[in-house]
Design an enzyme around this catalytic site. Structure first.
Site, PDB file in Angstrom:
ATOM      1  N   SER A 129       0.876  -1.178   0.000  1.00 53.58           N
ATOM      2  CA  SER A 129       0.000   0.000   0.000  1.00 53.58           C
ATOM      3  C   SER A 129       0.912   1.226   0.000  1.00 53.58           C
ATOM      4  CB  SER A 129      -0.849   0.002   1.280  1.00 53.58           C
ATOM      5  OG  SER A 129      -1.458   1.266   1.487  1.00 53.58           O
ATOM      6  N   TYR A 179      -1.908  -1.221  10.552  1.00 52.97           N
ATOM      7  CA  TYR A 179      -1.878  -1.345   9.086  1.00 52.97           C
ATOM      8  C   TYR A 179      -0.570  -0.791   8.528  1.00 52.97           C
ATOM      9  CZ  TYR A 179      -3.836  -1.083   4.311  1.00 52.97           C
ATOM     10  OH  TYR A 179      -4.078  -1.224   2.957  1.00 52.97           O
TER      11      TYR A 179
END
Ligand code: NAD
Length: 255
Positions: A138, A151
């Site tokens: 990401s 995350y």
């Protein structure tokens, strides 16, 4: 070419994983799906584009179930040539209020699962003298946003693991890279838009504001665009792309 190669795409019953599985299937790969929810719908979509896919329902938070999935791939498909580590979950909360069980689940699914699938797929790739490992990290593998401690930590971990494995495989025909999407409109992101709507923002405005904070193009990246990037990383032309963390993010990381 991915013609006749076997591609295992984790978390491919929805969103980005389904997009990548679809593009690889349309290019001639034999696809193994994994994930929960609308399994039959995902299988039907992939079958329409290519051959009927395999499926294994391993919970990627569990190392024993991952090992079972890899044995299934070996038994039914002769092993994994293209490994796309895509399954991932999100939880948004400030660090001092972050539920410990959410931290543990995000680290297990978003990071440790990548270690396990790579560990188990690599020997077969070496034996067959060809392999592509593509880790869906990401932009949060490279920069942070507040309230996403688990995350961001997991995705930075994925980028680090990707670089390490790229070095360990540098003199082999196996490549390992990460792709780093910006905002893609999937259930994972819709949840974050819904939170804004629940807090009183109009739906269209919630979407626009989410993009405006981070993504200069003011448009979402699509699962199909990410599928095309994965397909390129599988090509012969990409054989010297190694250890990259390749962003496709509407300009997010240019700021
Ligand atoms: P999604 O929620 O649409 O899909 C997630 C997939 O993972 C589903 O198929 C789900 O069934 C599966 N999954 C979830 N937990 C699992 C588990 N324990 N075991 C096996 N499968 C499991 O999400 P998405 O947005 O398509 O995200 C896919 C990946 O892309 C994730 O790694 C995510 O972090 C990453 N990503 C997403 C965005 C975005 O904007 N959507 C941006 C950057 C990176």
């Amino acid at each position: 070419s991915v013609q006749g190669k076997t591609a295992l795409v984790t978390g491919s019953t929805s969103g980005i994983g389904l997009g990548i599985a679809s593009v690889l299937a349309a290019a001639g790969a034999r696809v193994i799906l994994n994930g929960f929810g609308e399994v039959e719908q995902a299988q039907a979509q992939v079958a329409r584009l290519g051959s009927a896919p395999g499926y294994h329902g391993a919970d990627l938070g569990d190392a024993a179930q991952i090992a079972d999935m890899m044995r299934y791939a070996e038994r039914e498909f002769g092993g994994v040539d293209i490994l796309v580590n895509n399954a991932g979950i999100q939880h948004v909360a400030p660090l001092d209020q972050f539920p410990v069980e959410k931290w543990n689940a995000i680290l297990a699914i978003n990071l440790s699962a990548v270690f396990h699938t790579c560990r188990l797929a690599l020997p077969g790739m070496r034996e067959r003298h060809w392999g592509r490992i593509i880790n869906v990290a990401s932009v949060h593998g490279l920069v942070a946003s507040k309230d996403k401690s688990a995350y961001v930590a997991a995705k930075h971990g994925v980028v680090g693991l990707t670089k390490t494995l790229a070095l360990e495989t540098a003199r082999t025909p196996v490549t390992c890279n990460a792709i780093c999407p910006g905002w893609v409109l999937t259930p994972l992101v819709q949840q974050q838009i819904d939170k804004r709507i629940a807090a009183g923002t109009e739906p269209q405005r919630a979407r626009d504001e989410l993009l405006a904070e981070k993504q200069p193009s003011q448009e979402f990246v699509t699962p199909e665009q990410l599928g095309e990037l994965a397909l390129f990383l599988c090509s012969d032309a990409a054989v010297q792309v190694r250890g990259a963390a390749w962003n496709m993010d509407g300009g997010w990381l240019a700021q």
